[in-house]
Design a protein around this motif. Sequence first.
Motif, PDB file in Angstrom:
ATOM      1  N   LEU A 109       2.153 -42.629  47.683  1.00  0.00           N
ATOM      2  CA  LEU A 109       2.586 -43.594  46.675  1.00  0.00           C
ATOM      3  C   LEU A 109       3.209 -42.871  45.482  1.00  0.00           C
ATOM      4  CD1 LEU A 109       2.731 -46.475  45.560  1.00  0.00           C
ATOM      5  CD2 LEU A 109       0.393 -46.166  44.706  1.00  0.00           C
ATOM      6  N   ILE A 112       6.706 -41.920  46.372  1.00  0.00           N
ATOM      7  CA  ILE A 112       7.586 -43.095  46.298  1.00  0.00           C
ATOM      8  C   ILE A 112       7.948 -43.390  44.849  1.00  0.00           C
ATOM      9  CG2 ILE A 112       7.713 -45.594  46.662  1.00  0.00           C
ATOM     10  CD1 ILE A 112       5.881 -45.075  49.169  1.00  0.00           C
ATOM     11  N   TRP A 115      10.591 -41.033  43.560  1.00  0.00           N
ATOM     12  CA  TRP A 115      11.945 -41.392  44.006  1.00  0.00           C
ATOM     13  C   TRP A 115      12.458 -42.631  43.259  1.00  0.00           C
ATOM     14  CZ3 TRP A 115      14.660 -37.865  46.223  1.00  0.00           C
ATOM     15  CH2 TRP A 115      14.059 -36.904  47.030  1.00  0.00           C
TER      16      TRP A 115
END
Length: 124
Positions: A109, A112, A115
């Motif tokens: 997580l 993510i 990003w």
Amino acid sequence: MKASQIIQTAAVFGALAVIFGAFGAHALEELLVSTGRLDTYETAVNYHFYHTFALLLIGILYHLYPDKKRLNYSAIFFIVGILIFSGSLYVLCLSQVTWLGAVTPLGGLSFILGWVMLLLSFGK
């Protein structure tokens, strides 16, 4: 964090990724094969490398665009992701403490979110 600190952190993480990869391929291979954790260890090293390169990119971008503060958040999320995702898998492979597998997705997580922060840094 400053751009130079991000780049320095990427350099340290890069060196550690090489060390862990070599250590796993040579000193730990027999153990990892016998415990069925070779693929898990390789995943940890791969994600460690991918996100080290991403961290290096973030440091360079932050040097070029110091006004893009979300890049700093991206770097922090990548650092936390490497520590939690790859770190938990390394420890899992070496200790066989299986509950660490429940922590690993938190590192994913974090990757993510790193990003997403990069996207938001240059989104309109």
